[in-house]
Each structure stands twice: as C-alpha cells, then as structure tokens.
Design an enzyme around this catalytic site. Structure first.
Site, short mmCIF file in Angstrom:
data_model
loop_
_atom_site.label_atom_id
_atom_site.label_comp_id
_atom_site.label_asym_id
_atom_site.label_seq_id
_atom_site.Cartn_x
_atom_site.Cartn_y
_atom_site.Cartn_z
N HIS A 1 -9.61 -3.18 -1.23
CA HIS A 1 -8.49 -2.51 -0.56
C HIS A 1 -8.78 -1.02 -0.39
CE1 HIS A 1 -4.05 -1.88 0.21
NE2 HIS A 1 -4.41 -0.65 -0.14
N GLU A 2 -9.25 -0.37 -1.46
CA GLU A 2 -9.53 1.08 -1.37
C GLU A 2 -10.70 1.34 -0.43
OE1 GLU A 2 -7.24 2.85 -2.32
OE2 GLU A 2 -6.27 1.44 -3.69
N HIS B 1 -9.89 1.59 3.20
CA HIS B 1 -9.38 2.89 3.66
C HIS B 1 -10.53 3.77 4.19
CE1 HIS B 1 -5.15 2.72 2.68
NE2 HIS B 1 -5.39 2.35 1.43
N CYS C 1 0.85 -1.19 0.00
CA CYS C 1 0.00 0.00 0.00
C CYS C 1 0.88 1.24 0.00
CB CYS C 1 -0.88 -0.01 1.25
SG CYS C 1 -1.92 1.44 1.44
#
Lengths: 188, 168
Positions: free
Chosen positions: B140-141, B144, B98
């Site tokens: 994954h995004e 966040h 990342c």
C-alpha cells in the site's frame, strides 16, 4: 468530511426500478443533472430482470419534492420505470459510522422459508446493525440453493466469535452453512 | 518531532510518480524522521509514504508491530528508501482505508508474500520476505510512490460476488 454536512441543502431519497435495459442510469442522471441535483450517495444493481437504483440526492434550498416527481414522471412515462421520492430530515442524511467491528456473514444451503428472517432477527435482537445485504437463489430448479451475504457492524460488546456463536444454533435448525468473518477495514 | 500534515486527494502530488533517491543526505534523513513522526501521530497508522507529506521521493515507513493484524508477524519499524518488490506470490483481499482518502474503504487484492529490497537510512541494503498484513502495508505504501491509491486497485464491487458466469 462527508458532503452531507453542508448546510442549505434539501435532501431526498429516490428509488427507481424498472425492467433492465441500457440507459436507465443515464436517463435518471440526466433528469438529476438538468435539475441541478447532486447524487450524494447511491447504490444500484440488477435484481432479477429489474434494475434498481437507490439514491440520496441534494439540491440547494428552496427545492421541492414536487419538482423532482414531475420530472421523473415525465421521463418515466411509458418507459416501464417507477420512481419514488421521499424528503429526508437533516438527521437522516449523515452516515452514522459504526463503532464496533465490521463482519461479513455468509449463509447458504438448500432453499427453505425463513432463512433471511431467522438470521436477521437473531442479529437484530443482539443489536447488530446490518450495513449491506444481498441474497440470491442459485442452484437448479430441482435443488434450489439460497445464498445470503450480509455485512454488519457489531455492537461494541460483541466480538466476531460471539456473533458466530449467536448463529450457531441456526445452522442445525435451518440446515445451512453459516460463517462469520472479520472485515473491519485496515487503515493504512 | 516534525509531524507533517497528510495530504488528501485530490491533491495532485498523490498521483505523481516519485523520484528515486540518488544520495542519502541530511534532507533524506530528515524526511525519514518526519515520516516516522507523522506515522506515530496518526491514530492507528501503520505507514506513511513521502508523497503523503508532499515529497515526491521514493521513501516510506511501515510499522505494523502495534497493529492487531501484524503484531505476531513483522520486521519491526521499516525505514525504506528506494524500496523494490523483487518477488511476489499469493493473493488475498483485505478491506483497506487510507489517510489520504478519508471516509471510503474498498476491498483490495494484494500479494500475500513479497520479497522486498530497500536501503536503510545508514545506506545498508536490506532484503527479506514479508507476509500477511506487513506485506499488505508495504504494498500500500509503495503504491503511493507510483502515484497509485487503493482506489486504483479496488478488486470488486461488493455485489461482484453474485455476478453470473456460465460454467461449461
């Protein structure tokens, strides 16, 4: 970037191994903490009935290997632990990022002499750099099975398919299963 | 062009829960544009989430069409406002890194197929099935937006493979 690039630090490789019991890590960490050492990098695991610790530690200069050895000797006396300390030169401290693909090679089959040797020699001769390796003897005493898993950085001019091809002949010769797959991290 | 600086952990913003976007206004449109510019500026970047540029709003962009893992299976450039995963299936492990956590990677287990729903910048609602690397990148995004890093999801130590279990 990595803390390894800090100037004014003395670096050491420390290896500790002993019969497994709760508290080996805590005892080691206590010695290091009290001395003011930093654990920069480490890998610790059980191997058979032993617990093995390998650490890269740092301390602000001036600091001598003797101080470390003395503390560990005091701590490990009678405890069945052995400790080994080696001073590192600056160029031994930093992790060299591999430039090629990262792959995982899995090898398993009936146990026989030479599995680790033949596989790793083949890879080494082609410039493949092993970054991690585990082996285990599993199966039953009557039919022991050897398992080898390794991660390796391929040189820039070697693809995963070529690496797989490289080991193809050893499959028959050692009568083991071998697979190579890409595990290069994805950056997100 | 407004490439933003990517925040690095331990910046506390990365661990915060992002707020839902209530209204898509000029500020949000600018944010989406900044995220795209930042993604394009990052070498090999396939996505950026708003918290990574310091904005705690549920907005992220994903584009795996130029990546070797995603080029044959993607929905192009995704500009996602208030994304939600409505269904997920399958599990696969991929080694992730990342931009906000440099110098470290780890094996993360994620759904291989997700149905994702979100608003586009013009307000259109979109919903589709994403799979493979695109699904991984979206998850994954979106993590966040919930203050989660891949470090919160690492599925095993490398040696985990060899942990003994008793099979009866």
């Amino acid at each position: 970037m990595n803390a390894c690039r800090k100037a004014g630090l003395a670096h050491f490789a420390v290896t500790i191994i002993g019969k497994d019991r709760p508290g080996i890590v805590a005892d080691t960490a206590e010695v290091l903490f009290k001395l003011g050492c930093n654990v920069e990098d480490s890998s610790c695991t059980m191997l058979g009935g032993e617990f093995a610790m390998i650490l890269i530690i740092s301390h602000e200069k001036p600091f001598s290997k003797k101080q470390l050895e003395a503390e560990f000797a005091a701590k490990t006396a009678g405890g069945g632990l052995s400790a080994f300390v080696r001073s590192l030169k600056d160029d031994e401290v930093c992790y060299q990022e591999p430039t090629g693909e990262l792959c995982l090679v899995s090898v398993y089959g009936s146990d026989k002499p030479g599995i680790v040797y033949r596989i790793t020699r083949e890879l080494a001769d082609r410039g493949v750099n092993i970054t991690d390796l585990n082996t285990k003897l599993i199966g039953s005493p009557a039919e022991p099975v050897y398992v080898l898993m390794l991660e390796a950085a391929l040189p820039q001019d070697l693809s995963v398919e070529q690496a797989s091809q490289l080991l193809e002949n050893l499959k028959k010769e050692l009568s083991v299963e071998i697979s190579v797959r890409l595990i290069t991290p994805v950056s997100l | 062009m407004a490439v933003q600086r990517i925040l690095l952990y331990p910046n506390p913003i990365l661990k915060r829960m992002s707020r839902t976007v209530e209204r898509i206004d000029a500020e949000i449109l600018q944010l989406v544009e900044d995220l795209v510019d930042t993604m394009e500026a990052g070498p090999g970047s396939v996505g950026v989430a708003a918290p990574q540029v310091g904005v705690c709003l549920r907005v992220c962009v994903v584009d795996v069409s130029n990546n070797r893992h995603g080029k044959d299976n993607n929905h192009g450039r995704l500009l996602m406002i208030n994304p939600e995963i409505v269904e997920r299936s399958g599990l696969a492990v991929m080694r992730e890194g990342c931009m906000s956590v440099p110098d470290y990677t780890g094996d993360v287990e994620r759904a291989t197929e997700i149905t994702v729903r979100f608003s586009e910048p013009d307000g259109t609602q979109r919903e589709f099935l994403a799979s493979g690397f695109e699904a991984v990148a979206i998850q994954h995004e979106m993590d966040h937006l919930d203050g989660l890093l891949f470090l919160d999801r690492i599925s095993s130590l490398k040696t985990g493979l060899f942990r003994r279990k008793s099979y009866k």
